[in-house]
Design a protein around this motif. Sequence first.
Motif, PDB file in Angstrom:
ATOM      1  N   LEU A  96       0.853  -1.297   0.034  1.00 10.26           N
ATOM      2  CA  LEU A  96       0.117  -0.132  -0.030  1.00 10.26           C
ATOM      3  C   LEU A  96       0.716   1.185   0.039  1.00 10.26           C
ATOM      4  O   LEU A  96       1.734   1.227   0.773  1.00 10.26           O
ATOM      5  N   GLU A  97       0.658   2.274  -0.880  1.00  9.30           N
ATOM      6  CA  GLU A  97       1.547   3.447  -0.934  1.00  9.30           C
ATOM      7  C   GLU A  97       0.574   4.674  -0.834  1.00  9.30           C
ATOM      8  O   GLU A  97       1.112   5.755  -0.298  1.00  9.30           O
ATOM      9  N   GLU A  98      -0.676   4.480  -1.129  1.00 11.24           N
ATOM     10  CA  GLU A  98      -1.466   5.756  -0.844  1.00 11.24           C
ATOM     11  C   GLU A  98      -2.863   5.280  -0.068  1.00 11.24           C
ATOM     12  O   GLU A  98      -3.526   4.493  -0.610  1.00 11.24           O
ATOM     13  N   LEU A  99      -2.959   6.205   0.925  1.00  7.34           N
ATOM     14  CA  LEU A  99      -4.071   5.802   1.886  1.00  7.34           C
ATOM     15  C   LEU A  99      -4.797   7.218   2.088  1.00  7.34           C
ATOM     16  O   LEU A  99      -4.069   8.276   2.814  1.00  7.34           O
ATOM     17  N   THR A 100      -6.251   7.213   1.809  1.00  4.55           N
ATOM     18  CA  THR A 100      -7.051   8.496   2.088  1.00  4.55           C
ATOM     19  C   THR A 100      -8.140   8.167   2.918  1.00  4.55           C
ATOM     20  O   THR A 100      -9.006   7.227   2.559  1.00  4.55           O
ATOM     21  N   LEU A 101      -8.289   8.865   4.003  1.00  8.09           N
ATOM     22  CA  LEU A 101      -9.415   8.719   5.054  1.00  8.09           C
ATOM     23  C   LEU A 101     -10.014  10.136   5.474  1.00  8.09           C
ATOM     24  O   LEU A 101     -10.411  10.150   6.482  1.00  8.09           O
ATOM     25  N   ALA A 102      -9.747  10.974   4.464  1.00 10.34           N
ATOM     26  CA  ALA A 102     -10.349  12.089   4.599  1.00 10.34           C
ATOM     27  C   ALA A 102     -11.955  12.414   4.652  1.00 10.34           C
ATOM     28  O   ALA A 102     -12.486  11.479   4.274  1.00 10.34           O
ATOM     29  N   LEU A 147       3.918   3.498   2.665  1.00 11.85           N
ATOM     30  CA  LEU A 147       3.140   4.494   2.518  1.00 11.85           C
ATOM     31  C   LEU A 147       4.069   5.828   1.823  1.00 11.85           C
ATOM     32  O   LEU A 147       4.922   6.231   2.583  1.00 11.85           O
ATOM     33  N   THR A 148       3.342   6.569   0.759  1.00  8.56           N
ATOM     34  CA  THR A 148       4.327   7.839   0.226  1.00  8.56           C
ATOM     35  C   THR A 148       3.183   8.799   0.331  1.00  8.56           C
ATOM     36  O   THR A 148       3.533   9.841   0.428  1.00  8.56           O
ATOM     37  N   SER A 149       1.870   8.535   0.545  1.00  9.80           N
ATOM     38  CA  SER A 149       0.727   9.525   0.717  1.00  9.80           C
ATOM     39  C   SER A 149      -0.048   9.179   1.707  1.00  9.80           C
ATOM     40  O   SER A 149      -0.857   7.994   1.697  1.00  9.80           O
ATOM     41  N   PHE A 150      -0.313   9.756   2.893  1.00 10.47           N
ATOM     42  CA  PHE A 150      -1.546   9.721   3.759  1.00 10.47           C
ATOM     43  C   PHE A 150      -2.292  10.887   3.919  1.00 10.47           C
ATOM     44  O   PHE A 150      -1.757  11.952   4.320  1.00 10.47           O
ATOM     45  N   ASN A 151      -3.541  10.657   3.888  1.00  6.76           N
ATOM     46  CA  ASN A 151      -4.605  11.918   3.912  1.00  6.76           C
ATOM     47  C   ASN A 151      -5.650  11.678   5.132  1.00  6.76           C
ATOM     48  O   ASN A 151      -6.652  10.717   4.834  1.00  6.76           O
ATOM     49  N   ALA A 152      -5.644  12.540   5.998  1.00  2.00           N
ATOM     50  CA  ALA A 152      -6.660  12.185   7.085  1.00  2.00           C
ATOM     51  C   ALA A 152      -7.423  13.748   7.441  1.00  2.00           C
ATOM     52  O   ALA A 152      -7.638  13.942   8.556  1.00  2.00           O
ATOM     53  N   ASN A 153      -7.353  14.465   6.356  1.00  2.64           N
ATOM     54  CA  ASN A 153      -8.192  15.819   6.684  1.00  2.64           C
ATOM     55  C   ASN A 153      -9.220  15.619   6.789  1.00  2.64           C
ATOM     56  O   ASN A 153     -10.052  14.616   6.794  1.00  2.64           O
ATOM     57  N   HIS A 154     -10.012  16.611   7.637  1.00  4.82           N
ATOM     58  CA  HIS A 154     -11.291  16.678   8.052  1.00  4.82           C
ATOM     59  C   HIS A 154     -11.892  15.541   8.953  1.00  4.82           C
ATOM     60  O   HIS A 154     -12.621  14.567   8.410  1.00  4.82           O
ATOM     61  N   ASN A 155     -11.284  15.234   9.856  1.00  2.19           N
ATOM     62  CA  ASN A 155     -11.478  14.047  10.718  1.00  2.19           C
ATOM     63  C   ASN A 155     -11.683  15.067  12.383  1.00  2.19           C
ATOM     64  O   ASN A 155     -11.903  16.028  12.487  1.00  2.19           O
TER      65      ASN A 155
END
Length: 287
Positions: A159-165, A179-187
Amino acid sequence: MGTRLIMFISAVVLASWVLSASGAHYRAHHKQREVALTEEINARAWRNKRATDDDNALLLADSPEDSSPLPPVGDALDLPTCLLCVCLTGSVYCEEVDPDMTSVPALPKETNYLYARYNKIRKITAKDFGDIVTLKRIDFTGNLISEIEDGAFAKLTMLEELTLAENALVKLPMLPGKLTSFNANHNKLKTKGVKANTFKKLNKLVSLYLAHNELEAVPMIPENVRTLHLQNNNITTVSQDTFCKSNDTYYIRAKINEIRLDGNPIILAQYPNSFTCLPSLPIGRYQ
């Protein structure tokens, strides 16, 4: 008397000529209508014959003697997900599924990309991904996820990109090491919900997005991160070791090129020694 007779004869001749001309015109017009009607009937007959021939061809193609077996669709367990979602080679798109999708769907084997955006998924369990170790990108933007069980991503070694926004997370699980990109904006993340080593071992992480949460401090950031978004949290302070190294005045953190701290209570001008190793100052409030 002779003049009257001549006039009478002329009138009769003229009337006869008019009637004759009118009849000829009517016959010609009637003939044209007959020809046009005949052409239309022939055209309709030709179309009906063609449709009949096509139907017969389809019937012949569908007959048991001439038909060949359809290619296999996949395992039976794959069918429900691929009926609700769009399954392409290596990709599954489950966006705004109707009826409501409230849990992670069972994925076809060798799935590389999962897009399950804008559904009503509430929880990610340790069993959801099972043996789907081929996943490279997962996007759960816009769900209702408030809980992720420990080990939910443990087997996803690719897994390289995980978005939980745009979810309702209050804490983060352990994340895959590649992971190269992780997005947890707006939590609803708070500092106590992010363990000190959550990002520490992510040596390939380039982009980290934690904006619009409730963090009180900057988490430990790996060396390779280039883009860091922490805007609109509750961060009130930073230390000399937040980005730099207090015991190494020659240390330069050259890879990071964007830090956003705008929308936080912190006044960055009060911490000048915290940014001496950076190529540029963080974006935020200085007065």
